[in-house]
Design a protein around this motif. Structure first.
Motif, PDB file in Angstrom:
ATOM      1  N   UNK A  97       0.820  -1.197   0.000  1.00 39.85           N
ATOM      2  CA  UNK A  97       0.000   0.000   0.000  1.00 39.85           C
ATOM      3  C   UNK A  97       0.860   1.254   0.000  1.00 39.85           C
ATOM      4  N   UNK A  98       0.224   2.393   0.244  1.00 39.54           N
ATOM      5  CA  UNK A  98       0.921   3.680   0.217  1.00 39.54           C
ATOM      6  C   UNK A  98       2.107   3.660   1.177  1.00 39.54           C
ATOM      7  N   UNK A  99       3.209   4.264   0.738  1.00 39.29           N
ATOM      8  CA  UNK A  99       4.431   4.288   1.551  1.00 39.29           C
ATOM      9  C   UNK A  99       5.064   5.665   1.490  1.00 39.29           C
ATOM     10  N   UNK A 100       5.777   6.014   2.555  1.00 37.65           N
ATOM     11  CA  UNK A 100       6.590   7.233   2.564  1.00 37.65           C
ATOM     12  C   UNK A 100       7.736   7.050   1.585  1.00 37.65           C
ATOM     13  N   UNK A 101       8.166   8.145   0.993  1.00 40.73           N
ATOM     14  CA  UNK A 101       9.273   8.102   0.035  1.00 40.73           C
ATOM     15  C   UNK A 101      10.513   7.468   0.656  1.00 40.73           C
TER      16      UNK A 101
ATOM     17  N   UNK B 234       1.415   6.132 -10.408  1.00 41.79           N
ATOM     18  CA  UNK B 234       1.401   6.470  -8.987  1.00 41.79           C
ATOM     19  C   UNK B 234       0.999   7.924  -8.805  1.00 41.79           C
ATOM     20  N   UNK B 235       0.605   8.253  -7.580  1.00 47.07           N
ATOM     21  CA  UNK B 235       0.368   9.633  -7.179  1.00 47.07           C
ATOM     22  C   UNK B 235       1.106   9.880  -5.874  1.00 47.07           C
ATOM     23  N   UNK B 236       1.446  11.136  -5.680  1.00 45.61           N
ATOM     24  CA  UNK B 236       1.998  11.572  -4.401  1.00 45.61           C
ATOM     25  C   UNK B 236       0.885  12.278  -3.645  1.00 45.61           C
ATOM     26  N   UNK B 237       0.891  12.087  -2.334  1.00 43.05           N
ATOM     27  CA  UNK B 237      -0.060  12.835  -1.509  1.00 43.05           C
ATOM     28  C   UNK B 237       0.567  13.077  -0.143  1.00 43.05           C
ATOM     29  N   UNK B 238       0.132  14.149   0.516  1.00 42.91           N
ATOM     30  CA  UNK B 238       0.687  14.436   1.841  1.00 42.91           C
ATOM     31  C   UNK B 238       0.282  13.360   2.845  1.00 42.91           C
ATOM     32  N   UNK B 239       1.167  13.082   3.786  1.00 41.07           N
ATOM     33  CA  UNK B 239       0.865  12.153   4.874  1.00 41.07           C
ATOM     34  C   UNK B 239      -0.172  12.815   5.779  1.00 41.07           C
ATOM     35  N   UNK B 240      -1.120  12.030   6.299  1.00 51.09           N
ATOM     36  CA  UNK B 240      -2.214  12.585   7.102  1.00 51.09           C
ATOM     37  C   UNK B 240      -1.732  13.204   8.410  1.00 51.09           C
ATOM     38  N   UNK B 241      -0.734  12.586   9.051  1.00 53.84           N
ATOM     39  CA  UNK B 241      -0.318  13.047  10.378  1.00 53.84           C
ATOM     40  C   UNK B 241       1.079  13.655  10.414  1.00 53.84           C
ATOM     41  N   UNK B 242       1.877  13.448   9.373  1.00 53.41           N
ATOM     42  CA  UNK B 242       3.241  13.977   9.338  1.00 53.41           C
ATOM     43  C   UNK B 242       3.369  14.900   8.124  1.00 53.41           C
TER      44      UNK B 242
ATOM     45  N   UNK C 173       5.631  16.628   7.027  1.00 54.63           N
ATOM     46  CA  UNK C 173       6.920  16.601   6.327  1.00 54.63           C
ATOM     47  C   UNK C 173       7.012  15.434   5.359  1.00 54.63           C
ATOM     48  N   UNK C 174       6.129  14.457   5.506  1.00 57.99           N
ATOM     49  CA  UNK C 174       6.225  13.234   4.698  1.00 57.99           C
ATOM     50  C   UNK C 174       5.258  13.250   3.522  1.00 57.99           C
ATOM     51  N   UNK C 175       5.737  12.677   2.443  1.00 56.09           N
ATOM     52  CA  UNK C 175       4.917  12.491   1.249  1.00 56.09           C
ATOM     53  C   UNK C 175       4.710  10.988   1.072  1.00 56.09           C
ATOM     54  N   UNK C 176       3.469  10.607   0.830  1.00 53.56           N
ATOM     55  CA  UNK C 176       3.152   9.210   0.544  1.00 53.56           C
ATOM     56  C   UNK C 176       3.061   9.013  -0.960  1.00 53.56           C
ATOM     57  N   UNK C 177       3.482   7.850  -1.389  1.00 55.52           N
ATOM     58  CA  UNK C 177       3.351   7.451  -2.791  1.00 55.52           C
ATOM     59  C   UNK C 177       2.411   6.261  -2.803  1.00 55.52           C
ATOM     60  N   UNK C 178       1.443   6.285  -3.710  1.00 53.89           N
ATOM     61  CA  UNK C 178       0.528   5.148  -3.819  1.00 53.89           C
ATOM     62  C   UNK C 178       0.152   4.912  -5.271  1.00 53.89           C
ATOM     63  N   UNK C 179      -0.298   3.705  -5.537  1.00 52.57           N
ATOM     64  CA  UNK C 179      -0.687   3.332  -6.892  1.00 52.57           C
ATOM     65  C   UNK C 179      -1.997   4.003  -7.284  1.00 52.57           C
ATOM     66  N   UNK C 180      -2.071   4.383  -8.547  1.00 57.45           N
ATOM     67  CA  UNK C 180      -3.340   4.819  -9.123  1.00 57.45           C
ATOM     68  C   UNK C 180      -4.099   3.565  -9.556  1.00 57.45           C
ATOM     69  N   UNK C 181      -5.283   3.737 -10.096  1.00 56.18           N
ATOM     70  CA  UNK C 181      -6.014   2.583 -10.639  1.00 56.18           C
ATOM     71  C   UNK C 181      -5.210   1.921 -11.755  1.00 56.18           C
TER      72      UNK C 181
END
Length: 154
Positions: A62-66, A93-101, A103-111
């Protein structure tokens, strides 16, 4: 009897050394064959092997920090950033901000990336099925356990 004990110890040491060498060669041969298979699969799909490994990791975890993703792949975050830029452009993939941090960017798969993961994972599953077809269920369980133990050493 002491000479016999030392002879036995020497023989066991030589056998273990020989087994270690044989195991080393078998593991390397398996890695090379698997790597060659992977390259052949990827070559026809229009993406790089490192991109496929990124898609596999995100598909499984699933989504992971860089930083976490870079560590799992074994590259620097700078190298990963260049790769992720290309994967964002390809809509995998898309980048999105981490919900609680913040400073962190999450990377996750698109459809589209998820579809790519499922297709590639199915190829891996078929290869695994083919490779283990002549093994009993018990042998496959032993293989899973042994490979898991080896993976835990990394």
């Amino acid at each position: 009897m002491q000479a016999s004990d030392s002879d036995s110890t020497a023989a066991n040491s030589t056998a273990a050394h020989s087994t270690d060498h044989a195991l080393n060669h078998v593991i390397i041969e398996f890695y090379e064959k698997l790597s060659s298979w992977e390259h052949a699969i990827v070559r026809d799909k229009g993406f790089s092997l490192s991109q496929v490994h990124t898609i596999e990791l995100l598909g499984v975890h699933g989504a992971m920090r860089m930083k976490e993703l870079a560590d799992k792949i074994g590259v620097t975050t700078g190298t990963l950033t260049v790769q992720i830029d290309k994967m964002v452009e390809a809509l995998w993939v898309v980048r999105r901000p981490h919900e609680t941090d913040r400073r962190s960017i999450l990377v996750e798969l698109t459809d589209k990336g998820q579809t790519l993961f499922l297709e590639h994972d199915a190829l891996h599953l078929q290869l695994t099925t083919d490779l283990t077809a002549k093994m009993s269920c018990e042998e496959r369980v032993v293989l899973v356990n042994l490979l898991s133990r080896m993976n835990n050493e990394f």
